[in-house]
Design an enzyme around this catalytic site. Structure first.
Site, PDB file in Angstrom:
ATOM      1  N   GLY A   1       9.357  12.599   2.788  1.00 35.13           N
ATOM      2  CA  GLY A   1      10.403  13.080   1.895  1.00 35.13           C
ATOM      3  C   GLY A   1      11.577  12.126   1.833  1.00 35.13           C
ATOM      4  O   GLY A   1      12.321  12.103   0.852  1.00 35.13           O
ATOM      5  N   ASN A   2      11.752  11.325   2.904  1.00 37.26           N
ATOM      6  CA  ASN A   2      12.796  10.298   2.908  1.00 37.26           C
ATOM      7  C   ASN A   2      12.422   9.107   2.016  1.00 37.26           C
ATOM      8  O   ASN A   2      13.288   8.308   1.649  1.00 37.26           O
ATOM      9  CB  ASN A   2      13.047   9.768   4.319  1.00 37.26           C
ATOM     10  N   SER A   3      11.128   8.952   1.708  1.00 41.37           N
ATOM     11  CA  SER A   3      10.675   7.803   0.920  1.00 41.37           C
ATOM     12  C   SER A   3      11.460   7.704  -0.384  1.00 41.37           C
ATOM     13  O   SER A   3      11.612   8.689  -1.114  1.00 41.37           O
ATOM     14  CB  SER A   3       9.191   7.928   0.599  1.00 41.37           C
TER      15      SER A   3
ATOM     16  N   LEU B   1       3.508 -19.707  -6.417  1.00 43.92           N
ATOM     17  CA  LEU B   1       3.368 -21.015  -5.778  1.00 43.92           C
ATOM     18  C   LEU B   1       2.022 -21.657  -6.078  1.00 43.92           C
ATOM     19  O   LEU B   1       1.907 -22.869  -6.139  1.00 43.92           O
ATOM     20  CB  LEU B   1       3.509 -20.879  -4.253  1.00 43.92           C
ATOM     21  N   GLY B   2       0.986 -20.830  -6.212  1.00 40.45           N
ATOM     22  CA  GLY B   2      -0.353 -21.389  -6.403  1.00 40.45           C
ATOM     23  C   GLY B   2      -0.969 -21.811  -5.090  1.00 40.45           C
ATOM     24  O   GLY B   2      -1.431 -22.949  -4.948  1.00 40.45           O
TER      25      GLY B   2
ATOM     26  N   HIS C   1       5.073   4.953  -4.620  1.00 39.98           N
ATOM     27  CA  HIS C   1       4.165   5.988  -4.101  1.00 39.98           C
ATOM     28  C   HIS C   1       4.753   7.398  -4.210  1.00 39.98           C
ATOM     29  O   HIS C   1       4.022   8.381  -4.140  1.00 39.98           O
ATOM     30  CB  HIS C   1       3.744   5.672  -2.657  1.00 39.98           C
TER      31      HIS C   1
ATOM     32  N   ASP D   1       6.090  -1.636  -4.074  1.00 44.16           N
ATOM     33  CA  ASP D   1       6.287  -0.190  -3.919  1.00 44.16           C
ATOM     34  C   ASP D   1       7.646   0.255  -4.459  1.00 44.16           C
ATOM     35  O   ASP D   1       8.311   1.104  -3.872  1.00 44.16           O
ATOM     36  CB  ASP D   1       6.120   0.240  -2.459  1.00 44.16           C
TER      37      ASP D   1
END
Length: 512
Positions: A252-254, A309-310, A139, A175
């Site tokens: 901003g830390n992301s 896994l299905g 993101h 992400d």
């Protein structure tokens, strides 16, 4: 004479006090846990033993300086730019070109194409190799839709040198994104092991919050294997297993680093609990053991090689399904469907089984189950623990490289289970009475089900789905298909005039 007696009393008192302190010290040295001892001098069997470990010694101070010094140079400032562009509200019909009168009308009322101003954003990233590979959040580099920002720049901490970054690959499900800059002998962070983290352990968050310079904040691990549903905003198959901390993290830390006190990378800061838009006491980082696998896949293949896994599971009301399966605590993942082309089917699992563990790790939600295998590739095997008819079983499942093809919802039982109701076809006499061609009658609405979250009442007769007529449960199943998102049901109530409509939000999705 009296003065000498007074001195004697003072001397005796002082000697007694010193002696008492000496005796008390000896006793405490001999036994540091006297306050919790049993009459025979032994500690209780359920005693945690903390004082046994330190034996009265002072606790060593925690030093954050070395971890900070090792991490800060390897955490970079990422800036993105999306240029101004024209956007349309698409009020016209389809691809019709319109005419001059329509164009004048749209321009007059400002209905025509609009200009979206230039957008700039800021985040963080972590250098993971000396030749310039960087991990960050998807993101952080997103254009706000399904693409990436037109311009991505990376600024180093030490010399403030700025580079244009190339996107190597990205994975909206977890992400995670990988960037590359042209550099040599760059500082980088060494991977740690997120499985080794303990509750209460100190960790540091390093990044560029609120467009500030590189900032270090400290906190403790307050929870592990947390899912908060945030990745569903950018993916239909989200993977979440967060480390929850109380280290201060802000916008901003992301994409920045979460490290242990040895300076090893244990997570990528990704989200905060922010009711007012700023840090409110809880932050969430993607476990580095998941990050490593995704980063390696993106660098090697350009995309993520996931093992599946299905198993199809209900997202919104999983606990209700689990309890109806006879498990009182509601812990586990209910197998809503087991497609016959999937790995779970081959291993013997059936619809209605409740998966409780993956490789001996407890799972309570579909997201946790997905996260438990997120670090594995197709062909690898996992041990599933599940409950069927009150008995516990285990199975070894070899993960497949493709999602299973889920069957259409073709029976009243399957449709009703998905919606949290019982369904019966409207009989011909009632259809004639209510002047409809047919329909599906809703019975026994579960309060925790999809329909239970609407105002629909029992005996409602469904006649259309998204404007499409349905005369029976088969047609209802075909109309729903494998749809996601909002669905509009319309119908009637017996002996009441008018048509009623209800909006549903179908969130069921296949697990890995």
């Amino acid at each position: 004479m009296k003065f000498k007696q007074l001195l004697l009393v003072v001397a005796i008192s002082a000697a007694s006090a010193v002696g008492s302190v000496w005796v008390y010290g000896k006793m405490m040295k001999k036994d540091a846990v006297a306050g919790v001892q049993m009459p025979d001098g032994k500690a209780p069997v359920n005693y945690a033993g903390f004082f046994d470990n330190i034996a009265g010694a002072p606790v060593d101070p925690i030093d954050f300086t070395k971890a900070s010094a090792a991490t800060v140079p390897a955490v970079v400032h990422i800036k993105t730019k999306i240029p101004a562009r024209k956007v349309s509200n698409d009020l016209g019909s389809g691809n019709s070109r319109g005419n001059s009168m329509e164009d004048m009308f749209n321009d007059f009322f400002n209905f025509g194409p609009q200009v979206q101003p230039e957008q700039r954003a800021s985040g963080s990233g972590v250098i993971i190799s000396e030749d310039g590979y960087i991990v960050t959040n998807n993101h952080v580099i997103s254009d706000g839709n399904k693409g990436v920002a037109d311009e991505i720049t990376v600024t180093l901490n030490e010399n403030k040198k700025t580079y244009k970054a190339k996107v190597i690959g990205r994975d909206p499900s977890s992400d995670i994104a990988v960037l590359k800059i042209d550099g040599n002998h760059l500082p980088y962070v060494i991977y740690g092991n997120s499985d080794d983290l303990k509750l209460g352990q100190w960790v540091l968050a390093v990044g560029y919050p609120l467009t500030l310079e590189a900032t270090v904040t400290a906190g403790i691990v307050s929870a592990k294997n947390v899912s908060i549903g945030i990745n569903s905003r950018q993916s239909d198959s989200p993977v979440e297993s967060f480390i929850q901390t109380d280290a201060a993290v802000n916008q901003g830390n992301s994409g920045g680093a979460l490290v242990n006190t040895a300076g090893q990378l244990v997570g990528i800061n990704s989200a905060i609990l922010a009711p007012n838009g700023t840090y409110a006491g809880y932050s969430f980082a993607i476990e580095v053991n998941i990050v490593k696998k995704i980063v390696n896949d993106l660098i090697e293949f350009g995309d993520v090689k996931r093992g599946y896994l299905g198993i199809s599971y209900p997202v919104s009301d999983n606990e209700d399904y689990v309890r109806r399966a006879g498990i009182k605590d509601g812990q586990g993942v209910y197998a809503l469907q087991i497609p016959d082309d999937g790995a779970a089917y081959k291993a013997g699992l059936k619809k209605g089984d409740v998966i409780t563990k993956i490789n001996n790790t407890n799972v309570a939600t579909g997201l946790q189950m997905s996260a438990a295998i997120a670090s594995l590739r197709p062909g690898q095997k996992v041990k599933l623990t599940y409950i069927r008819s009150g008995k516990e079983y285990t199975a070894e499942v070899e993960l497949k490289g493709e999602k299973s093809v889920l069957p259409a919802l073709a029976t009243a039982d399957v449709v009703g289970e998905r919606l949290g109701v019982e369904l019966v076809n409207l009989d011909a006499k009632q259809a004639e009475k209510y002047k409809v061609d047919g329909g599906v009658v809703v019975k026994k609405i579960s309060k925790s089900g999809v329909i239970g979250r609407t105002r629909m009442e029992e005996n409602f007769i469904i006649t259309t789905v998204n404007g499409r007529d349905v005369k029976n449960t088969d047609e209802l199943a075909a109309a729903l298909g494998r749809g996601y998102g909002k669905v509009k049901l319309e119908g009637i109530y017996p002996d009441y005039e008018g048509v009623y409509s209800y909006q549903l939000n179908l969130q069921e999705e296949p697990a890995y």
